[in-house]
Scaffold this motif. Structure first.
Motif, PDB file in Angstrom:
ATOM      1  N   ILE A   1      -9.724 -24.941 -12.894  1.00 44.90           N
ATOM      2  CA  ILE A   1     -10.029 -23.512 -12.951  1.00 44.90           C
ATOM      3  C   ILE A   1     -11.495 -23.288 -12.578  1.00 44.90           C
ATOM      4  N   ASP A   2     -11.715 -22.492 -11.543  1.00 50.15           N
ATOM      5  CA  ASP A   2     -13.067 -22.050 -11.203  1.00 50.15           C
ATOM      6  C   ASP A   2     -13.303 -20.735 -11.940  1.00 50.15           C
ATOM      7  N   TYR A   3     -14.121 -20.778 -12.973  1.00 45.43           N
ATOM      8  CA  TYR A   3     -14.343 -19.587 -13.785  1.00 45.43           C
ATOM      9  C   TYR A   3     -15.386 -18.648 -13.187  1.00 45.43           C
ATOM     10  N   GLY A   4     -16.104 -19.083 -12.146  1.00 45.73           N
ATOM     11  CA  GLY A   4     -17.118 -18.224 -11.564  1.00 45.73           C
ATOM     12  C   GLY A   4     -18.357 -18.155 -12.440  1.00 45.73           C
ATOM     13  N   ALA A   5     -18.994 -17.000 -12.440  1.00 45.20           N
ATOM     14  CA  ALA A   5     -20.225 -16.819 -13.212  1.00 45.20           C
ATOM     15  C   ALA A   5     -19.923 -16.779 -14.712  1.00 45.20           C
ATOM     16  N   GLU A   6     -20.935 -17.100 -15.505  1.00 46.04           N
ATOM     17  CA  GLU A   6     -20.814 -17.037 -16.956  1.00 46.04           C
ATOM     18  C   GLU A   6     -22.047 -16.377 -17.548  1.00 46.04           C
ATOM     19  N   GLY A   7     -21.857 -15.723 -18.699  1.00 46.60           N
ATOM     20  CA  GLY A   7     -22.982 -15.112 -19.388  1.00 46.60           C
ATOM     21  C   GLY A   7     -22.531 -14.330 -20.596  1.00 46.60           C
ATOM     22  N   ASN A   8     -23.341 -14.296 -21.619  1.00 52.15           N
ATOM     23  CA  ASN A   8     -23.066 -13.531 -22.843  1.00 52.15           C
ATOM     24  C   ASN A   8     -21.729 -13.909 -23.477  1.00 52.15           C
ATOM     25  N   GLY A   9     -21.317 -15.170 -23.293  1.00 55.46           N
ATOM     26  CA  GLY A   9     -20.074 -15.641 -23.880  1.00 55.46           C
ATOM     27  C   GLY A   9     -18.838 -15.327 -23.050  1.00 55.46           C
ATOM     28  N   TYR A  10     -19.021 -14.803 -21.852  1.00 53.99           N
ATOM     29  CA  TYR A  10     -17.898 -14.433 -20.986  1.00 53.99           C
ATOM     30  C   TYR A  10     -17.830 -15.342 -19.775  1.00 53.99           C
ATOM     31  N   LYS A  11     -16.621 -15.504 -19.228  1.00 49.74           N
ATOM     32  CA  LYS A  11     -16.397 -16.205 -17.972  1.00 49.74           C
ATOM     33  C   LYS A  11     -15.815 -15.212 -16.977  1.00 49.74           C
ATOM     34  N   GLU A  12     -16.346 -15.265 -15.764  1.00 47.24           N
ATOM     35  CA  GLU A  12     -16.010 -14.238 -14.774  1.00 47.24           C
ATOM     36  C   GLU A  12     -14.510 -14.122 -14.519  1.00 47.24           C
ATOM     37  N   ASN A  13     -13.813 -15.246 -14.315  1.00 43.42           N
ATOM     38  CA  ASN A  13     -12.394 -15.167 -13.993  1.00 43.42           C
ATOM     39  C   ASN A  13     -11.588 -14.557 -15.126  1.00 43.42           C
ATOM     40  N   ASN A  14     -11.992 -14.813 -16.382  1.00 38.71           N
ATOM     41  CA  ASN A  14     -11.305 -14.164 -17.504  1.00 38.71           C
ATOM     42  C   ASN A  14     -11.457 -12.647 -17.421  1.00 38.71           C
ATOM     43  N   LEU A  15     -12.634 -12.184 -17.021  1.00 34.64           N
ATOM     44  CA  LEU A  15     -12.885 -10.749 -16.919  1.00 34.64           C
ATOM     45  C   LEU A  15     -12.161 -10.128 -15.733  1.00 34.64           C
ATOM     46  N   THR A  16     -12.163 -10.826 -14.582  1.00 36.06           N
ATOM     47  CA  THR A  16     -11.487 -10.248 -13.415  1.00 36.06           C
ATOM     48  C   THR A  16      -9.983 -10.145 -13.660  1.00 36.06           C
ATOM     49  N   LYS A  17      -9.408 -11.144 -14.306  1.00 35.53           N
ATOM     50  CA  LYS A  17      -7.975 -11.084 -14.614  1.00 35.53           C
ATOM     51  C   LYS A  17      -7.679  -9.968 -15.618  1.00 35.53           C
ATOM     52  N   GLU A  18      -8.519  -9.855 -16.648  1.00 33.42           N
ATOM     53  CA  GLU A  18      -8.316  -8.811 -17.653  1.00 33.42           C
ATOM     54  C   GLU A  18      -8.394  -7.430 -17.024  1.00 33.42           C
ATOM     55  N   LEU A  19      -9.381  -7.231 -16.145  1.00 32.27           N
ATOM     56  CA  LEU A  19      -9.527  -5.918 -15.520  1.00 32.27           C
ATOM     57  C   LEU A  19      -8.315  -5.613 -14.641  1.00 32.27           C
ATOM     58  N   CYS A  20      -7.798  -6.594 -13.933  1.00 27.83           N
ATOM     59  CA  CYS A  20      -6.598  -6.369 -13.124  1.00 27.83           C
ATOM     60  C   CYS A  20      -5.404  -5.995 -13.997  1.00 27.83           C
ATOM     61  N   ILE A  21      -5.274  -6.637 -15.146  1.00 25.77           N
ATOM     62  CA  ILE A  21      -4.184  -6.305 -16.066  1.00 25.77           C
ATOM     63  C   ILE A  21      -4.333  -4.874 -16.575  1.00 25.77           C
ATOM     64  N   LEU A  22      -5.559  -4.480 -16.908  1.00 22.41           N
ATOM     65  CA  LEU A  22      -5.807  -3.109 -17.356  1.00 22.41           C
ATOM     66  C   LEU A  22      -5.509  -2.117 -16.236  1.00 22.41           C
ATOM     67  N   MET A  23      -5.896  -2.439 -15.023  1.00 26.91           N
ATOM     68  CA  MET A  23      -5.601  -1.568 -13.879  1.00 26.91           C
ATOM     69  C   MET A  23      -4.102  -1.457 -13.653  1.00 26.91           C
ATOM     70  N   ASP A  24      -3.405  -2.572 -13.820  1.00 27.39           N
ATOM     71  CA  ASP A  24      -1.960  -2.599 -13.571  1.00 27.39           C
ATOM     72  C   ASP A  24      -1.216  -1.642 -14.497  1.00 27.39           C
ATOM     73  N   ALA A  25      -1.751  -1.425 -15.691  1.00 24.87           N
ATOM     74  CA  ALA A  25      -1.114  -0.498 -16.629  1.00 24.87           C
ATOM     75  C   ALA A  25      -1.165   0.946 -16.128  1.00 24.87           C
ATOM     76  N   TYR A  26      -2.125   1.254 -15.264  1.00 21.97           N
ATOM     77  CA  TYR A  26      -2.258   2.599 -14.701  1.00 21.97           C
ATOM     78  C   TYR A  26      -1.677   2.700 -13.294  1.00 21.97           C
ATOM     79  N   ALA A  27      -1.380   1.555 -12.705  1.00 20.38           N
ATOM     80  CA  ALA A  27      -0.945   1.542 -11.306  1.00 20.38           C
ATOM     81  C   ALA A  27       0.564   1.759 -11.190  1.00 20.38           C
ATOM     82  N   GLY A  28       0.976   2.234 -10.046  1.00 20.47           N
ATOM     83  CA  GLY A  28       2.390   2.394  -9.761  1.00 20.47           C
ATOM     84  C   GLY A  28       2.919   1.199  -8.994  1.00 20.47           C
TER      85      GLY A  28
END
Length: 218
Positions: free
Chosen positions: A18-45
């Protein structure tokens, strides 16, 4: 209307790593990008699809994603903990289009705008240019900036909704907040589907994003 693809930056490589990308403040970039896509998917058609299970760049498969009216790749920036803000990256040979400007405007509501920047050194972007894809890369904010990440966590659902609206050009209607001490309930229909399978998928998306959801026949 249109067909839109959203790619979560970084993720699983062909080797399984797993390439997690950037990290900072206890977060890993890939975890955030996936989470944001999931949140977007809830609003998407049904006209918006997401790639969250692997790194499109790592698999060098950008060129196979044909037939989309737009492709948006989601990332979180990082530099020196002091840098902050949002930006949209496009190929150096192009000028910003309406979608690029709308995406930046959504993020500019919450973060300092770093503008729309032109690049010619990014693999997915260069392949997209060669293939004639309508592509941009969105840097939501800086993962290593505490202020940016605090703002993101407080507003990530609203950001997800705004990004979907910017990409599709359609307003997203959400359920109003429940009224305390009231017996009155307001119901909002998210969509109507010909098959129960698609309806069940949408319920799963909504529940993942933290919304109550049920399927009603009729």
């Amino acid at each position: 209307m249109g067909k839109h693809l959203v790619i979560a930056g970084h993720g699983k490589q062909p080797s399984g790593r797993i390439d997690y990308g950037a990290e900072g403040n206890g977060y890993k970039e890939n975890n955030l990008t996936k989470e944001l896509c999931i949140l977007m998917d809830a609003y998407a058609g049904e006209d918006m699809s997401f790639i969250t299970d692997h790194d499109v760049y790592g698999y060098r498969e950008m060129g196979i994603h044909t037939g989309w009216d737009s492709i948006t790749e989601i990332h979180f920036n990082a530099f020196n903990t002091a840098s902050y803000g949002c930006e949209v990256l496009i190929h150096a040979d192009f000028e910003p289009d309406a979608m690029d400007k709308k995406l930046l405007a959504v993020l500019d509501t919450y973060f300092v705008s770093r503008g729309i920047k032109k690049r010619n050194d990014l693999y997915n972007m260069n392949v997209s240019k060669e293939k004639g894809f309508n592509y941009r890369l969105v840097e939501v904010c800086f993962i290593d900036n505490l202020g940016d990440m605090s703002t993101y966590q407080l507003n990530k659902k609203a950001i997800a909704k705004g990004l979907v609206e910017a990409i599709t050009g359609n307003a997203v209607v959400v359920a109003p907040e429940p009224v305390p001490n009231s017996d009155v309930l307001y119901k909002v229909q998210v969509g109507a589907y010909k098959t129960k399978t698609n309806a069940d998928k949408m319920v799963t998306k909504l529940k993942t994003a933290g919304f109550e959801a049920v399927v009603v026949k009729g």
